[in-house]
Enzyme design. Structure first.
Site, PDB file in Angstrom:
ATOM      1  N   TYR A 119      43.344  14.930  29.688  1.00 14.56           N
ATOM      2  CA  TYR A 119      42.303  15.300  28.715  1.00 14.56           C
ATOM      3  C   TYR A 119      42.248  14.245  27.616  1.00 14.56           C
ATOM      4  O   TYR A 119      43.284  13.812  27.107  1.00 14.56           O
ATOM      5  CB  TYR A 119      42.626  16.661  28.080  1.00 14.56           C
ATOM      6  CG  TYR A 119      41.626  17.051  27.017  1.00 14.56           C
ATOM      7  CD1 TYR A 119      40.473  17.763  27.346  1.00 14.56           C
ATOM      8  CD2 TYR A 119      41.802  16.675  25.690  1.00 14.56           C
ATOM      9  CE1 TYR A 119      39.531  18.085  26.384  1.00 14.56           C
ATOM     10  CE2 TYR A 119      40.862  16.986  24.716  1.00 14.56           C
ATOM     11  CZ  TYR A 119      39.730  17.698  25.071  1.00 14.56           C
ATOM     12  OH  TYR A 119      38.793  18.013  24.118  1.00 14.56           O
ATOM     13  N   GLU A 207      33.928  13.758  24.746  1.00 12.42           N
ATOM     14  CA  GLU A 207      35.007  14.474  25.441  1.00 12.42           C
ATOM     15  C   GLU A 207      35.030  14.075  26.909  1.00 12.42           C
ATOM     16  O   GLU A 207      34.021  14.211  27.604  1.00 12.42           O
ATOM     17  CB  GLU A 207      34.812  15.986  25.315  1.00 12.42           C
ATOM     18  CG  GLU A 207      35.978  16.772  25.892  1.00 12.42           C
ATOM     19  CD  GLU A 207      35.768  18.285  25.774  1.00 12.42           C
ATOM     20  OE1 GLU A 207      34.766  18.798  26.306  1.00 12.42           O
ATOM     21  OE2 GLU A 207      36.616  18.940  25.137  1.00 12.42           O
TER      22      GLU A 207
END
Ligand code: ADP
Ligand code: MG
Length: 397
Positions: A119, A207
């Site tokens: 992530y 993101e």
């Protein structure tokens, strides 16, 4: 402003970042040509909607046993079959709400050999007043769950704006993500380049979930969620064409034309307020008395009669609205201007629901006089508490 994954990836690719080859299609009949233009033999068909959680999402029309909104395909024929099944249907994910979103664009992408899913996001960290990287080895899944259950697995590295991403920052990020070999080497250019894209394009969020390490040890951007800071829109005319109006709330689009700060909500009491703080307080007090606001709307400081009229029309056009509360504290804004705007709007579109008006401040007497003499069926209120009670009562009764 938000954009689609494939648009975000095109943008990142223009910065030289490693993204897979892919083709976006706007109609199902383009699927075969799109797949044939890719190397194969592994493909991924990805729903393009402005919401995350697509992989685990479900199509309303296909029932609970059908596959989700991101699908692996092992041949061109398999791509075509999946596209035909997905196109035009409604995808419901954790982020879309129960109504879901219709899938009108699909992205056919080269399949990657995934070793690890990480992530990575870049955002503005307000606690330190800097742009920061947020990373975790636990990518690909629900990052909110990781933050909740194992917060120690999420690492934040804030960047000094004067230096940009330093070698030390890269080392800290690589260590947090347990990168070595070719991946660590890739990271030396990828992290500074992601930061550069974020800053140059005035993003508010970038993101990448997941950022992957492939079986060959190299890094790739596998998902991309990009939001731009609306306040910097004027600096980026090149981004305007990326806007997909079908993903936005119609009322919010209309409001943006008049420069109104408007957010649609789920309740049934429409609010017209001046000042963000007063708007928040108004929403709170409506909730306190057991009802829900249909919107947040700040008409701003020196709104004109035209702006007030537009705002009122947006509220009344919402079929969910069962009552309207106008709550104005006239400082720079004059109460008589508000009164005239409300009346002009009602004359144009009519008034089918109860309307409570609370005016206070500059020219309040004149404002009240204008409303009283208008012949409109307005319930007037003396203060915020009184106003909230009256509108909740009118809507519930
Ligand atoms: P979302 O976050 O909306 O569910 P993603 O783009 O992150 O969508 O895709 C979900 C999952 O699908 C990823 O975590 C990854 O495991 C897999 N995936 C996505 N794109 C590819 C690809 N190009 N090759 C292989 N697997 C992929
Ligand atoms: Mg993702």
């Amino acid at each position: 402003m938000n954009i689609h994954e494939y648009q975000g990836k095109q943008l990142l690719k223009s910065y030289g970042l490693p993204v897979a080859d892919g083709v976006a299609i706007l109609k199902a009949s383009d699927a075969e040509a799109a797949a044939k233009s890719l190397p194969g033999p592994l493909y991924v068909v990805k729903s393009q909607i402005h919401a995350g959680g697509r992989g685990k999402g479900k199509f309303k029309e296909l029932g609970p046993d059908a596959k989700g909104g991101v699908r692996l395909a092992k041949s061109v024929a398999d791509v075509v079959a999946n596209v035909n099944e997905m196109f035009g249907n409604t995808l419901v994910t954790k982020q879309t709400g129960p109504a879901g979103k219709q899938v009108n664009r699909l992205y056919i992408e080269d399949g990657a050999d995934i070793e690890r899913e990480l992530y990575l996001s870049i955002l503005v960290d307000r606690t330190v007043g800097r742009v920061a990287f947020v990373v975790s080895t636990e990518g690909g899944m629900d990052i909110e769950a990781v933050a909740h259950d194992t917060p120690e697995k999420i690492i934040t590295v804030a960047i000094d704006p004067q230096t940009g991403v330093t070698d030390k920052d890269v080392a800290a990020l690589s260590k947090a993500l347990k990168l070595d070999g070719a991946a660590a080497e890739d990271a030396r250019t990828i992290f500074p380049t992601l930061y550069k894209a974020f800053v140059e394009k005035d993003m508010s969020l970038l993101e990448v979930n997941p950022l992957i390490v492939m079986k060959n040890g190299r890094i790739r951007v596998l998902d991309a969620k990009v939001s731009f800071d609306g306040n910097a829109e004027f600096r980026h005319p090149e981004l305007a064409e990326l806007r997909d109006l079908s993903e936005e709330d119609e009322k919010e689009i209309e409001a943006s034309k008049y420069d109104l700060a408007y957010v649609a909500l789920d309740g049934n009491i429409g609010c017209m307020v001046n000042g963000a703080g007063l708007a928040m307080a108004t929403m709170d007090i409506i909730k306190l008395y057991g009802a829900e606001p249909a919107n947040f709307l700040d008409v701003g400081g020196g709104a004109s009669k035209e702006k007030v009229t537009a705002a009122f029309k947006i509220i009344t056009a919402d079929p969910a609205v069962k009552g309207i509360l106008v709550n104005i504290f006239g400082g720079i804004m004059r109460c008589d201007v508000i009164a005239e705007g409300v009346i002009a709007a009602v004359k144009e579109v009519g008034l089918k629901v109860p309307l409570v008006v609370r005016l206070e401040g500059t020219n309040v007497e004149l404002g009240k006089k204008i409303i009283n003499e208008s012949g409109l069926n307005v319930i007037s209120a003396d203060d915020l508490d009184d106003a909230a009670k009256k509108i909740v009562k009118a809507v519930k009764g």
